[in-house]
Design a protein around this motif. Structure first.
Motif, short mmCIF file in Angstrom:
data_model
loop_
_atom_site.label_atom_id
_atom_site.label_comp_id
_atom_site.label_asym_id
_atom_site.label_seq_id
_atom_site.Cartn_x
_atom_site.Cartn_y
_atom_site.Cartn_z
N SER A 238 -50.04 33.53 -119.33
CA SER A 238 -48.92 33.64 -118.40
C SER A 238 -48.21 32.30 -118.24
O SER A 238 -46.98 32.24 -118.11
CB SER A 238 -49.40 34.15 -117.04
N CYS A 239 -48.97 31.21 -118.27
CA CYS A 239 -48.36 29.88 -118.18
C CYS A 239 -47.55 29.57 -119.44
O CYS A 239 -46.46 28.98 -119.37
CB CYS A 239 -49.43 28.81 -117.98
N LEU A 240 -48.08 29.96 -120.59
CA LEU A 240 -47.39 29.67 -121.85
C LEU A 240 -46.08 30.45 -121.97
O LEU A 240 -45.17 30.05 -122.71
CB LEU A 240 -48.30 30.00 -123.04
N GLU A 241 -45.98 31.54 -121.24
CA GLU A 241 -44.77 32.36 -121.27
C GLU A 241 -43.81 32.03 -120.12
O GLU A 241 -42.75 32.64 -120.00
CB GLU A 241 -45.15 33.84 -121.23
N ASP A 242 -44.20 31.07 -119.29
CA ASP A 242 -43.38 30.69 -118.13
C ASP A 242 -42.27 29.73 -118.56
O ASP A 242 -42.51 28.54 -118.77
CB ASP A 242 -44.26 30.05 -117.06
N GLU A 243 -41.08 30.24 -118.68
CA GLU A 243 -39.95 29.41 -119.14
C GLU A 243 -39.47 28.43 -118.08
O GLU A 243 -38.64 27.56 -118.36
CB GLU A 243 -38.80 30.32 -119.58
N LYS B 289 -41.66 15.20 -123.98
CA LYS B 289 -42.62 16.11 -124.58
C LYS B 289 -41.94 17.43 -124.95
O LYS B 289 -41.07 17.90 -124.22
CB LYS B 289 -43.76 16.42 -123.60
N PRO B 290 -42.34 18.04 -126.05
CA PRO B 290 -41.82 19.38 -126.36
C PRO B 290 -42.22 20.36 -125.25
O PRO B 290 -43.25 20.20 -124.61
CB PRO B 290 -42.51 19.73 -127.69
N ALA B 291 -41.40 21.38 -125.06
CA ALA B 291 -41.65 22.35 -123.99
C ALA B 291 -43.01 23.02 -124.16
O ALA B 291 -43.72 23.27 -123.18
CB ALA B 291 -40.55 23.40 -123.97
N VAL B 292 -43.40 23.30 -125.41
CA VAL B 292 -44.68 23.98 -125.63
C VAL B 292 -45.85 23.10 -125.19
O VAL B 292 -46.83 23.59 -124.60
CB VAL B 292 -44.83 24.40 -127.12
N ASP B 293 -45.76 21.79 -125.42
CA ASP B 293 -46.82 20.89 -124.97
C ASP B 293 -46.88 20.83 -123.45
O ASP B 293 -47.97 20.78 -122.85
CB ASP B 293 -46.59 19.48 -125.52
N ALA B 294 -45.71 20.85 -122.82
CA ALA B 294 -45.67 20.83 -121.35
C ALA B 294 -46.32 22.08 -120.78
O ALA B 294 -46.99 22.03 -119.74
CB ALA B 294 -44.22 20.71 -120.88
N ARG B 295 -46.14 23.21 -121.45
CA ARG B 295 -46.72 24.46 -120.95
C ARG B 295 -48.24 24.47 -121.10
O ARG B 295 -48.96 24.96 -120.23
CB ARG B 295 -46.10 25.64 -121.68
N TYR B 296 -48.74 23.92 -122.20
CA TYR B 296 -50.19 23.84 -122.37
C TYR B 296 -50.80 22.91 -121.32
O TYR B 296 -51.86 23.20 -120.75
CB TYR B 296 -50.55 23.36 -123.78
N GLU B 297 -50.14 21.80 -121.07
CA GLU B 297 -50.64 20.87 -120.06
C GLU B 297 -50.61 21.52 -118.68
O GLU B 297 -51.56 21.39 -117.90
CB GLU B 297 -49.78 19.60 -120.06
N ALA B 298 -49.53 22.23 -118.39
CA ALA B 298 -49.42 22.92 -117.10
C ALA B 298 -50.49 24.00 -116.97
O ALA B 298 -51.05 24.22 -115.89
CB ALA B 298 -48.03 23.53 -116.95
N ALA B 299 -50.78 24.68 -118.08
CA ALA B 299 -51.81 25.73 -118.05
C ALA B 299 -53.16 25.15 -117.65
O ALA B 299 -53.88 25.74 -116.83
CB ALA B 299 -51.90 26.41 -119.41
N CYS B 300 -53.52 24.00 -118.21
CA CYS B 300 -54.79 23.34 -117.85
C CYS B 300 -54.81 22.98 -116.37
O CYS B 300 -55.78 23.29 -115.65
CB CYS B 300 -54.99 22.08 -118.69
N ASN B 301 -53.75 22.33 -115.92
CA ASN B 301 -53.71 21.87 -114.53
C ASN B 301 -53.72 23.03 -113.55
O ASN B 301 -54.43 23.01 -112.53
CB ASN B 301 -52.47 21.00 -114.31
N ARG B 302 -52.93 24.05 -113.85
CA ARG B 302 -52.84 25.20 -112.94
C ARG B 302 -54.15 25.98 -112.90
O ARG B 302 -54.58 26.45 -111.83
CB ARG B 302 -51.70 26.12 -113.37
N LEU B 303 -54.79 26.13 -114.06
CA LEU B 303 -56.04 26.89 -114.10
C LEU B 303 -57.13 26.17 -113.32
O LEU B 303 -57.88 26.79 -112.55
CB LEU B 303 -56.47 27.10 -115.55
N ALA B 304 -57.22 24.86 -113.48
CA ALA B 304 -58.22 24.09 -112.73
C ALA B 304 -57.94 24.16 -111.23
O ALA B 304 -58.86 24.34 -110.42
CB ALA B 304 -58.23 22.64 -113.21
N SER B 305 -56.68 24.04 -110.86
CA SER B 305 -56.31 24.10 -109.44
C SER B 305 -56.61 25.48 -108.85
O SER B 305 -57.10 25.60 -107.72
CB SER B 305 -54.82 23.78 -109.26
N LYS B 306 -56.32 26.52 -109.62
CA LYS B 306 -56.58 27.87 -109.14
C LYS B 306 -58.08 28.11 -108.95
O LYS B 306 -58.49 28.81 -108.01
CB LYS B 306 -56.00 28.90 -110.11
N ALA B 307 -58.90 27.53 -109.82
CA ALA B 307 -60.35 27.68 -109.68
C ALA B 307 -60.81 27.06 -108.36
O ALA B 307 -61.66 27.63 -107.66
CB ALA B 307 -61.06 27.03 -110.86
#
Length: 202
Positions: free
Chosen positions: A153-158, A166-184
């Protein structure tokens, strides 16, 4: 924070594998500290170095068997090195471990805890996009399927925009890590939460 992690995108030159059989060697690892940072820090500093030293060179009859043996020897050697340097009581868990495999934790080795890793060979397909590595702090509150779906869902969040060139795809992967850890943490995980997402697809 008791966890440690290592990201080495390309250690092919250091490993010097048989060029015709292995074209690239990458190393990604998450180490979950147990009651202290000594073992996780030691593993982060030494496991890949031991792997490089033991990596098969020259002609081998079976790449898969040889690499598996290399990994087993690497974990065993790293565990033995750590136990020689560290007291089994200093900075270690005094209660019940929640893991079956460990570098260190010498007092639990006689109870079934082992440094021998669970090794599986996976054939990647064009549909595979990433590999998720995380400590148990994540999986106490997320199932593997939930975690994967959260990342997708993070990778598809435009709305996630690239920053600092940074390329947008790299930013989304980084955001996915941060958001998943925060959500946990929001879900109540009281343990350390380390998340690594390795991009393997386009």
């Amino acid at each position: 924070m008791q966890d440690a992690h290592v990201i080495l995108n390309d250690i092919t030159e250091e490993c010097r594998p048989p060029s015709s059989l292995i074209t690239r060697v990458s190393y990604f690892a998450v180490f979950d500290g147990h009651g202290g940072i000594r073992a996780s820090k030691f593993a982060a500093q030494n496991l890949h170095q031991n792997l490089i030293r033991k990596f098969p060179k020259g002609d081998v009859s079976s790449v898969e068997k040889t690499v598996k043996r290399c990994l087993l020897d690497t974990f065993k050697h790293t565990d033995e090195e750590f136990l020689k340097q560290a007291s089994s009581q200093d900075g270690r868990v005094l209660g019940v471990l929640e893991v079956s495999r460990s570098i260190g934790d010498g007092q639990y080795k006689r109870c079934g805890v082992t440094s021998v890793p669970d090794i599986r060979r996976c054939q990647l397909t064009p549909n595979d996009r990433f590999i998720l590595l995380a400590c148990d702090g994540l999986f106490k509150v997320f199932t593997p399927e939930e975690a994967v779906n959260f990342i997708l869902s993070c990778l598809e969040d435009e709305k996630i925009q690239s920053r600092e060139g940074k390329p947008a795809v790299d930013a989304r992967y980084e955001a996915a890590c941060n958001r998943l850890a925060s959500k946990a943490v929001q879900r109540g995980s009281a343990d350390n939460v380390t998340v690594m997402v390795v991009r393997i697809g386009l």
